[in-house]
Design a protein around this motif. Structure first.
Motif, short mmCIF file in Angstrom:
data_model
loop_
_atom_site.label_atom_id
_atom_site.label_comp_id
_atom_site.label_asym_id
_atom_site.label_seq_id
_atom_site.Cartn_x
_atom_site.Cartn_y
_atom_site.Cartn_z
N TYR A 217 -8.72 80.19 -16.17
CA TYR A 217 -9.96 79.67 -16.78
C TYR A 217 -10.16 78.20 -16.40
O TYR A 217 -11.28 77.76 -16.13
CB TYR A 217 -9.93 79.82 -18.30
CG TYR A 217 -9.93 81.26 -18.77
CD1 TYR A 217 -10.83 82.19 -18.25
CD2 TYR A 217 -9.04 81.68 -19.75
CE1 TYR A 217 -10.83 83.50 -18.69
CE2 TYR A 217 -9.03 83.00 -20.19
CZ TYR A 217 -9.92 83.91 -19.65
OH TYR A 217 -9.92 85.20 -20.08
N GLN A 220 -11.49 78.16 -12.96
CA GLN A 220 -12.90 78.58 -12.95
C GLN A 220 -13.82 77.45 -13.44
O GLN A 220 -14.96 77.35 -13.00
CB GLN A 220 -13.08 79.83 -13.83
CG GLN A 220 -12.54 81.08 -13.16
CD GLN A 220 -12.34 82.23 -14.15
OE1 GLN A 220 -12.16 82.02 -15.35
NE2 GLN A 220 -12.34 83.45 -13.64
N ARG A 224 -17.15 76.80 -8.45
CA ARG A 224 -17.99 78.00 -8.43
C ARG A 224 -17.52 78.97 -7.35
O ARG A 224 -18.09 80.04 -7.18
CB ARG A 224 -19.45 77.61 -8.20
CG ARG A 224 -19.96 76.70 -9.32
CD ARG A 224 -21.34 76.17 -9.01
NE ARG A 224 -22.29 77.24 -8.73
CZ ARG A 224 -23.57 77.05 -8.48
NH1 ARG A 224 -24.05 75.83 -8.48
NH2 ARG A 224 -24.38 78.07 -8.23
N VAL A 246 -11.48 87.21 -12.13
CA VAL A 246 -11.33 86.75 -10.74
C VAL A 246 -12.00 87.75 -9.80
O VAL A 246 -12.33 88.87 -10.21
CB VAL A 246 -9.85 86.55 -10.34
CG1 VAL A 246 -9.18 85.56 -11.29
CG2 VAL A 246 -9.10 87.86 -10.27
#
Ligand code: FNR
Length: 359
Positions: A217, A220, A224, A246
């Motif tokens: 996370y 992320q 992008r 993912v």
């Protein structure tokens, strides 16, 4: 001599073994502990038999496929491996040019001996992903993520099987170190200056062994780019990867360099493909040495496979041209295996090609 005819990938292996220094050869060849998993990666392919179909007009064949929506010339890319300048003076720049020429994906290692800027400049139109290790110093990881995104890398490959480096006996015996004239160029002047014991010429304890699913996370939140997790070997972790959002998985045991005793990657592939059910792309690396190995992996559900050591052998042989030749031979062999088993394109390769009764 460089003029001998190279017929198959193991010809490049023999050349590399003969021409590299012992410590360098040992480093590239190394597996963990007794090398059971390293060796099984190759042997496992030899246990699988194919069910060829005949009389299917294979006069025209098409090896193209896509990864993450981008077309590549065949389902073989280059896995991230460290320190290419030890094998050839132009290092990763030569690797990048070869992958660009063949139109396939090159995953650049964090531990490159050319910087990502040099690599992109050497092959500006190449399709590339960047392999990431998470550092204890998260700012360092953050800055490389932003750098590669700005440079046009198309995905991040998070390697998750190195909380610690595996025990590679020959490297210990040889006291292997990155030669002093080479550097982990991406972090020039940053991690090199850190004090403390070294591992391969990189300060030890730079990688963060506390890395866990929540860090997916975190990654992320920084980018992008699609994230591909490299180093999954079980259906349980494959499911967690999907749940964490993912975009891909590389079934990998790091070429048998980490946990000895783990499965050959081709043996781990099926349970992962069955669990993932096409929700994200599943790739594989480890032990790919022939076109029929590629065919078997694709038949068992890999969208694409990646070669580690064979690319390094190609570099050792003749730099860019050597890596190109390795990829070309694999492409030719794959095309032939496809045709001899009655497949005209990659979409026609499926599980019916595998003789399960024999397994
Ligand atoms: C690797 N591998 C690797 N993986 C990674 O994520 N980052 C890295 O820097 C490296 N470095 C590295 C160096 C060397 C010398 C080897 C042999 C391997 C693992 C690599 O990406 C891949 O998983 C294996 O190499 C695949 O197995 P084969 O094709 O070498 O059998």
């Amino acid at each position: 001599c460089a003029e001998m005819a190279m017929v198959c990938l193991t010809d490049f292996e023999e050349y590399a073994k003969e021409h590299l220094s012992k410590a360098t050869w040992d480093y590239y060849a190394a597996g963990a502990d007794e090398c059971c998993t390293r060796d099984d990666n190759l042997l496992a392919y030899k246990r699988i038999r194919l069910r060829p179909r005949i009389l299917r007009d294979v006069s025209v064949s098409d090896t193209r496929t896509t990864v993450q929506g981008t077309e590549i010339s065949f389902p073989v890319g280059i896995a991230p491996t460290a320190f290419h300048c030890m094998a050839w003076h132009e290092g990763e720049m030569a690797t990048a040019r070869a992958a660009e020429a063949v139109n396939t994906c090159y995953i650049t290692s964090t531990y490159s001996t050319c910087s990502v800027e040099e690599i992109v400049a050497a092959a500006p139109n190449g399709y590339r992903w960047f392999q990431l290790y998470v550092y204890r110093d998260r700012k360092l990881s953050e800055s490389i993520v932003h750098r590669v995104e700005a440079l046009g890398y198309k995905a991040l490959v998070l390697t998750v099987d190195v909380p610690y480096t595996g025990k590679r006996r020959d490297d210990i015996r040889n006291q292997f170190k990155l030669p002093p004239h080479l550097k982990v160029k991406n972090f020039d002047g940053v991690i090199q200056e850190a004090a403390g014991p070294e591992e391969y010429g990189i300060p030890a304890n730079t990688l963060d062994p506390s890395i866990s699913w929540k860090d997916v996370y975190w990654l992320q939140s920084l980018t992008r780019l699609p994230i591909v997790i490299k180093g999954i070997l079980t259906k349980e972790d494959a499911e967690l990867a999907v749940e964490h959002g993912v975009q891909g998985i590389i079934v990998s045991n790091h070429g048998g360099r980490q946990l000895d005793g783990g499965p050959a990657t081709i043996d781990a592939l099926s349970e992962i493909v069955d669990t993932v059910q096409g929700r994200i792309e599943v790739y594989l690396d480890g032990g790919i040495r022939t076109g029929s190995d590629v065919l078997k992996a694709v038949a068992l559900g890999a969208k694409c496979v990646f070669i580690g050591r064979p690319a390094v052998w190609g570099l050792a042989y003749k730099g860019e041209d050597g890596v190109r030749e390795v990829l070309q031979i694999l492409n030719d062999e794959f095309r032939l295996s496809m045709a001899l088993s009655g497949c005209r394109n990659v979409a026609e390769i499926n599980r019916n090609l595998i003789q399960f009764a024999k397994l």
